[in-house]
Design a protein around this motif. Structure first.
Motif, mmCIF file in Angstrom:
data_model
loop_
_atom_site.group_PDB
_atom_site.id
_atom_site.type_symbol
_atom_site.label_atom_id
_atom_site.label_comp_id
_atom_site.label_asym_id
_atom_site.label_seq_id
_atom_site.Cartn_x
_atom_site.Cartn_y
_atom_site.Cartn_z
ATOM 1 N N ILE A 317 31.196 -56.432 -43.413
ATOM 2 C CA ILE A 317 31.369 -57.707 -42.587
ATOM 3 C C ILE A 317 32.891 -57.421 -43.668
ATOM 4 O O ILE A 317 33.592 -57.863 -43.282
ATOM 5 C CB ILE A 317 30.616 -58.966 -43.829
ATOM 6 C CG1 ILE A 317 29.430 -58.675 -42.366
ATOM 7 C CG2 ILE A 317 31.667 -59.868 -42.951
ATOM 8 C CD1 ILE A 317 28.123 -59.739 -43.132
ATOM 9 N N SER A 318 33.259 -57.017 -45.178
ATOM 10 C CA SER A 318 34.330 -57.529 -45.695
ATOM 11 C C SER A 318 34.854 -55.933 -45.463
ATOM 12 O O SER A 318 36.483 -56.601 -45.340
ATOM 13 C CB SER A 318 34.006 -56.773 -47.284
ATOM 14 O OG SER A 318 35.126 -56.369 -47.822
ATOM 15 N N TRP A 320 35.392 -55.303 -42.190
ATOM 16 C CA TRP A 320 36.038 -55.685 -40.987
ATOM 17 C C TRP A 320 37.092 -57.047 -41.480
ATOM 18 O O TRP A 320 37.726 -56.924 -40.310
ATOM 19 C CB TRP A 320 35.028 -55.675 -39.668
ATOM 20 C CG TRP A 320 34.744 -54.633 -39.366
ATOM 21 C CD1 TRP A 320 33.424 -53.635 -39.249
ATOM 22 C CD2 TRP A 320 35.416 -53.880 -38.117
ATOM 23 N NE1 TRP A 320 33.532 -52.403 -38.577
ATOM 24 C CE2 TRP A 320 34.845 -52.074 -37.837
ATOM 25 C CE3 TRP A 320 36.359 -54.368 -37.906
ATOM 26 C CZ2 TRP A 320 35.034 -52.071 -36.381
ATOM 27 C CZ3 TRP A 320 37.242 -53.852 -36.345
ATOM 28 C CH2 TRP A 320 35.816 -51.713 -36.325
ATOM 29 N N ARG A 321 36.398 -57.822 -41.616
ATOM 30 C CA ARG A 321 37.259 -58.743 -42.594
ATOM 31 C C ARG A 321 38.750 -58.158 -43.051
ATOM 32 O O ARG A 321 39.789 -59.029 -42.061
ATOM 33 C CB ARG A 321 37.243 -59.743 -43.641
ATOM 34 C CG ARG A 321 37.882 -60.566 -43.951
ATOM 35 C CD ARG A 321 36.868 -61.076 -45.293
ATOM 36 N NE ARG A 321 35.960 -61.871 -44.486
ATOM 37 C CZ ARG A 321 34.875 -61.173 -45.374
ATOM 38 N NH1 ARG A 321 35.207 -60.670 -46.783
ATOM 39 N NH2 ARG A 321 33.948 -61.709 -45.710
ATOM 40 N N ASP A 322 38.515 -57.452 -44.073
ATOM 41 C CA ASP A 322 40.398 -56.667 -44.136
ATOM 42 C C ASP A 322 41.339 -55.681 -42.440
ATOM 43 O O ASP A 322 42.188 -56.397 -42.232
ATOM 44 C CB ASP A 322 40.114 -55.735 -45.296
ATOM 45 C CG ASP A 322 39.506 -55.653 -45.999
ATOM 46 O OD1 ASP A 322 40.014 -57.484 -46.815
ATOM 47 O OD2 ASP A 322 38.721 -55.559 -47.266
ATOM 48 N N ARG A 340 39.299 -68.404 -35.384
ATOM 49 C CA ARG A 340 39.603 -67.071 -34.359
ATOM 50 C C ARG A 340 37.978 -66.774 -33.521
ATOM 51 O O ARG A 340 37.336 -67.017 -34.114
ATOM 52 C CB ARG A 340 39.086 -65.874 -35.779
ATOM 53 C CG ARG A 340 39.370 -64.700 -34.747
ATOM 54 C CD ARG A 340 39.179 -63.394 -36.290
ATOM 55 N NE ARG A 340 39.941 -63.200 -36.670
ATOM 56 C CZ ARG A 340 40.206 -62.863 -38.057
ATOM 57 N NH1 ARG A 340 39.079 -62.983 -39.191
ATOM 58 N NH2 ARG A 340 41.735 -62.940 -39.293
ATOM 59 N N ASN A 414 33.352 -62.049 -38.515
ATOM 60 C CA ASN A 414 33.875 -63.081 -38.940
ATOM 61 C C ASN A 414 35.251 -63.143 -38.128
ATOM 62 O O ASN A 414 36.245 -63.887 -37.953
ATOM 63 C CB ASN A 414 35.441 -61.641 -39.620
ATOM 64 C CG ASN A 414 35.281 -61.045 -40.818
ATOM 65 O OD1 ASN A 414 35.103 -61.263 -41.679
ATOM 66 N ND2 ASN A 414 34.262 -59.586 -41.037
ATOM 67 N N ASP A 416 34.985 -67.355 -35.940
ATOM 68 C CA ASP A 416 34.079 -68.847 -35.276
ATOM 69 C C ASP A 416 33.276 -68.864 -34.340
ATOM 70 O O ASP A 416 32.539 -70.123 -34.252
ATOM 71 C CB ASP A 416 35.819 -69.891 -35.796
ATOM 72 C CG ASP A 416 36.297 -69.587 -37.088
ATOM 73 O OD1 ASP A 416 35.994 -69.925 -38.022
ATOM 74 O OD2 ASP A 416 36.865 -68.800 -36.866
#
Length: 496
Positions: A317-318, A320-322, A340, A414, A416
């Protein structure tokens, strides 16, 4: 000396006797001597269709028609072959020509009805199949096709009468059991539907698990359909493990490599997850994932719908957030931050109903015009090439570095909201509890039931349905209006 007529007659006799290889050799000898002989071209094409070489059948019968265009039967067989090749848009005019030449061609009537059904022209399809049924009462294929159309027209009692008539003569017809089961399932009569649905798979050498405590046995759970089906019904795996553990048994889940990381993380030590191999792993009992609802006696009131039951790794998750931030920044193409929203507009083109469930990209214009939204394309497969044709600006393509469904799950964590057609993506989002909107054709897959905007399988899912066959404009317009209101609420909340 054998004449060409004698050779053709000999090939036909072999064909009628079921000697396919001898018939094929005979037709080939005739065509070697006379390459444009129309009867040999036609009948060799029919034989090719019967033995599964549909592409060759289309070529051979097409040549026969060019050699003798006034003959009705080749037109009918060409249309039927095009229909078998999942090309109903090409089959329909060919079959119309066949029926203009011979209105009493029962096979052509049947194929025309099936082609129009595939094109979602249900009322027309029924008219042709009614003609076929009057021409040859009790014909099994006609009754199956007619029953399927009546089912999709929601004339369920009439459809069941057709299916029952076929099963009365041939009770082992799996395709008829499945067609009838779909009608039960889409109406919400799940327990009756699961029984007929068991006809879909081939038996293992080991006995099936029926839901009872297995003692010390090992139960193998395995995929028997697509990725989305596996993600929908893998929710039962921990329940199976709980039953098995009571008697010292164990559960092994065999799955596709693309699902391995996702599933392996979901169940801890209670379920051993393996990548599917050529042979199943050692086990005592087995159960396809899609048979688990039957084993548990699931009805609408007892669907195990607690989510999330699938989740990505926090490190993914982290990461792909970046990546999303690097690729898309914080704007929506107009310099404004916003929701998003993930977007999927097409399924696998090899799916038999893909023409009805996928959306032409041009139809998405109202959705992509909603302000305050950052769209993220999660589209995979052939339709990904249409990304550049999407109206509007700033649609972010994020699937380039996706390795498997665990990566896709991290992307979904990531965003909405996901807006998608009926593909595996909706099952992954639903299993994670990610808010999702599903855009559905007028005749939906059975699992989405009828005339409701929610799903008992996924609490986070909202359904948008075509009011009439082919009407994607209304679906997309409605979704766009709801999305605009949601984006406005989000903007107001962010401004506080």
């Amino acid at each position: 000396m054998t004449t060409l007529v004698d050779a053709l007659n000999a090939a036909v006799n072999h064909h009628m006797a079921g000697h396919a290889d001898a018939a094929a050799d005979g037709y080939a000898r005739v065509l070697a001597a006379e390459p444009a002989q129309p009867d040999a071209l036609h009948l060799s094409g029919v034989l090719q269709a019967q033995t599964g070489d549909i592409a060759a059948a289309i070529r051979s019968i097409g040549r026969a028609i060019r050699a003798r265009p006034e003959a009705a039967f080749p037109w009918g067989h060409l249309g039927a072959s095009l229909r078998a090749a999942e090309l109903p848009d090409r089959a329909e005019p060919v079959l119309r020509r066949a029926l203009a030449l011979d209105p009493a061609n029962g096979d052509a009537l049947d194929a025309q009805g099936a082609s129009l059904h595939a094109l979602a022209r249900y009322a027309e399809s029924r008219r042709w199949l009614d003609r076929a049924a009057r021409l040859r009462p009790g014909h099994a294929e006609t009754l199956l096709n007619l029953g399927t159309v009546l089912r999709d027209l929601r004339r369920f009692d009439e459809a069941d009468a057709c299916f029952d008539a076929v099963l009365g003569n041939t009770p082992a017809r799996a395709d008829v059991h499945l067609a009838r089961a779909v009608g039960r399932l889409v109406r919400g009569d799940l327990r009756a539907g699961w029984e007929g649905f068991e006809q879909r798979w081939h038996r293992f050498a080991t006995p099936p698990w029926d839901g009872r405590p297995p003692g010390a046995a090992t139960i193998l759970l395995h995929m028997d359909q697509g990725f989305g089906d596996a993600m929908q019904f893998v929710r039962y795996a921990p329940l199976v493990a709980q039953i098995a553990a009571g008697g010292g048994g164990r559960v092994v889940l065999e799955t596709h490599l693309l699902l391995y990381r996702l599933f392996n993380r979901a169940f801890g030590q209670s379920v051993q997850v393996l990548v599917r191999g050529e042979e199943p792993p050692p086990h005592d009992l087995h159960c396809p994932l899609m048979s688990l609802p039957r084993a548990f006696g699931t009805d609408l009131a007892s669907i195990p719908a607690a989510t999330p039951y699938l989740a990505p790794d926090p490190a993914d998750i982290s990461r792909w957030r970046d990546r999303l931030a690097e690729q898309g920044g914080d704007g929506d193409g107009n310099g404004a931050a916003g929701l998003r929203v993930g977007l999927v507009w097409a399924g696998n083109p090899r799916h038999r109903n893909d023409r009805n469930r996928s959306i032409p990209v041009a139809v998405l214009r109202p959705l992509l015009a909603v302000p305050g939204v950052r769209f993220v394309s999660l589209q995979t497969g052939d339709a990904r090439a249409d990304l550049h044709r999407l109206p509007g600006e700033g649609v972010q393509d994020v699937v380039e570095r996706v390795r498997d469904f665990a990566d896709t799950a991290a992307i979904l964590a990531n965003i909405d909201l996901l807006i998608t057609v009926d593909t595996a993506m909706v099952h992954l989002a639903g299993a994670m509890g990610v808010p999702s909107w599903l855009l559905l054709p007028h005749v939906p897959d059975w699992r989405w039931l009828l005339d409701r905007a929610d799903s008992p399988w996924y609490p986070s899912l909202r359904l948008f349905r075509q009011p009439r066959p082919g009407d994607w404009s209304t679906v997309v317009g409605t979704a766009a209006a709801v999305l605009k209101a949601q984006a406005l609420r989000a903007a107001r909340a962010a401004a506080r």
